[in-house]
Design a protein around this motif. Sequence first.
Motif, short mmCIF file in Angstrom:
data_model
loop_
_atom_site.label_atom_id
_atom_site.label_comp_id
_atom_site.label_asym_id
_atom_site.label_seq_id
_atom_site.Cartn_x
_atom_site.Cartn_y
_atom_site.Cartn_z
N MET A 1 0.84 -1.19 0.00
CA MET A 1 0.00 0.00 0.00
C MET A 1 0.88 1.25 0.00
N SER A 2 1.86 1.30 0.88
CA SER A 2 2.72 2.46 0.97
C SER A 2 3.54 2.63 -0.30
N ALA A 3 4.12 1.51 -0.79
CA ALA A 3 4.93 1.59 -2.01
C ALA A 3 4.08 2.03 -3.20
N ALA A 4 2.87 1.49 -3.30
CA ALA A 4 1.99 1.88 -4.39
C ALA A 4 1.59 3.35 -4.29
N GLY A 5 1.37 3.81 -3.06
CA GLY A 5 1.03 5.21 -2.86
C GLY A 5 2.15 6.14 -3.26
N TRP A 6 3.38 5.80 -2.85
CA TRP A 6 4.52 6.62 -3.24
C TRP A 6 4.75 6.59 -4.74
N ALA A 7 4.46 5.44 -5.36
CA ALA A 7 4.58 5.35 -6.82
C ALA A 7 3.58 6.28 -7.50
N ALA A 8 2.37 6.39 -6.92
CA ALA A 8 1.36 7.31 -7.47
C ALA A 8 1.82 8.75 -7.35
N VAL A 9 2.43 9.10 -6.20
CA VAL A 9 2.95 10.46 -6.01
C VAL A 9 4.04 10.75 -7.04
N ALA A 10 4.97 9.80 -7.21
CA ALA A 10 6.05 9.98 -8.17
C ALA A 10 5.50 10.12 -9.59
N ALA A 11 4.48 9.33 -9.92
CA ALA A 11 3.89 9.41 -11.26
C ALA A 11 3.25 10.77 -11.50
N GLN A 12 2.57 11.32 -10.47
CA GLN A 12 1.98 12.66 -10.59
C GLN A 12 3.06 13.69 -10.89
N VAL A 13 4.14 13.65 -10.13
CA VAL A 13 5.21 14.65 -10.28
C VAL A 13 5.87 14.52 -11.65
N LEU A 15 4.62 13.29 -14.38
CA LEU A 15 3.69 13.72 -15.43
C LEU A 15 3.62 15.24 -15.49
N VAL A 16 3.59 15.90 -14.34
CA VAL A 16 3.52 17.36 -14.34
C VAL A 16 4.81 17.97 -14.90
N VAL A 17 5.96 17.50 -14.41
CA VAL A 17 7.24 18.06 -14.86
C VAL A 17 7.46 17.77 -16.34
N GLY A 18 7.19 16.54 -16.76
CA GLY A 18 7.44 16.18 -18.15
C GLY A 18 6.38 16.70 -19.11
N GLY A 19 5.14 16.81 -18.63
CA GLY A 19 4.07 17.22 -19.52
C GLY A 19 3.83 18.71 -19.59
N ALA A 82 2.56 19.70 -6.79
CA ALA A 82 2.19 18.59 -7.68
C ALA A 82 2.17 17.27 -6.93
N ALA A 83 3.03 17.12 -5.91
CA ALA A 83 3.05 15.89 -5.13
C ALA A 83 1.91 15.83 -4.13
N LEU A 84 1.46 16.99 -3.64
CA LEU A 84 0.45 17.02 -2.59
C LEU A 84 -0.97 16.87 -3.12
N VAL A 85 -1.31 17.66 -4.13
CA VAL A 85 -2.71 17.74 -4.55
C VAL A 85 -3.16 16.46 -5.23
N PRO A 86 -4.45 16.11 -5.11
CA PRO A 86 -4.97 14.85 -5.68
C PRO A 86 -5.23 14.96 -7.17
N LEU A 87 -4.19 14.90 -7.97
CA LEU A 87 -4.35 15.00 -9.41
C LEU A 87 -4.76 13.67 -10.03
N ALA A 88 -4.16 12.58 -9.57
CA ALA A 88 -4.49 11.25 -10.10
C ALA A 88 -5.16 10.36 -9.07
#
Length: 317
Positions: A1-13, A15-19, A82-88
Amino acid sequence: MSAAGWAAVAAQVVLVVGGTPLLTGLMRQVRAVLEGRAGAGITQPWRDARKLLRKEPITAEGSGPAFRVAPLLLVTTAVVIAALVPLASTATPLSGSADLLVVVGLLALGTVSLALAGLDTGTAFGGMGASREMTVAALVEPTILLSVLALSVSTGSTNLARIVAGRIHDPAGVASPSSLLAVVALAVVVLAEAGRLPVDNPATHLELTMVHEAMVLEYAGPDLALVELGAQMRLTVLLGIVASLAAPWGTATGTGLLAVGLGLVLFAVKVAVLGGALAAAEVFWAKVRLFRVPELLAGSFLLALLAVAASYFLSGE
């Protein structure tokens, strides 16, 4: 759960930085097509950033630490938002820290750092731009607080993740009068916070109309690349917040791989649609006079205030 959650945070960041540069390129391309021009393509911001990163960094004579630290601080605050707000997803390990006051405080920190950098150069343009930027910020921040506060009445929390999750499970509340008023007010202040028309023109270099550009005239090379990236990321996360609050469907309420992946795709689509619509609208908008900007932002503040009153009235409190 924790690893998946951190992966979601990393994916948000990521996507924002790259996109973010691609969103900027898309908006410029939409404007070019509507204005009858060919345009440089949606990848042009990436090419501009690569060119700037290869140049030698130049520091304005007489400037101090504020000038040197501001670009990095502007990008850092945007990354943290970008890491805090619920984007995904609304269930990441950082969701509990996505409080409205924290997000607004981070936005204000980036704004103040850039204003101090403009003052630090000692130029007339830098001081003028910093003064105008802080005037706009003083009118924008209360409206953001009231807009999201109106949306938080039904959930009883100012945490953005809880607000988005509550709106996902309450479709009727999304179309309520208070919700519509709050979203309209938030959309207006996003234009001001991101320095877009009709409040500011990001393409101008006229001293009588510059706000953001006046503060960054002394930057060059990698520092200018960071400033531009930070400003573009702020627009992306602000549009993402509006999209999550106005149309929360598709945002994951867990950290499942499929749900988060779908949330990321839908987030990109929502932001691209909002960015394209904003670029199309800017073709037909003219920048308002600086002395009329407080009137525009006062109107958005009034809408947010009405939204708060309507929220308490409709909730029966």
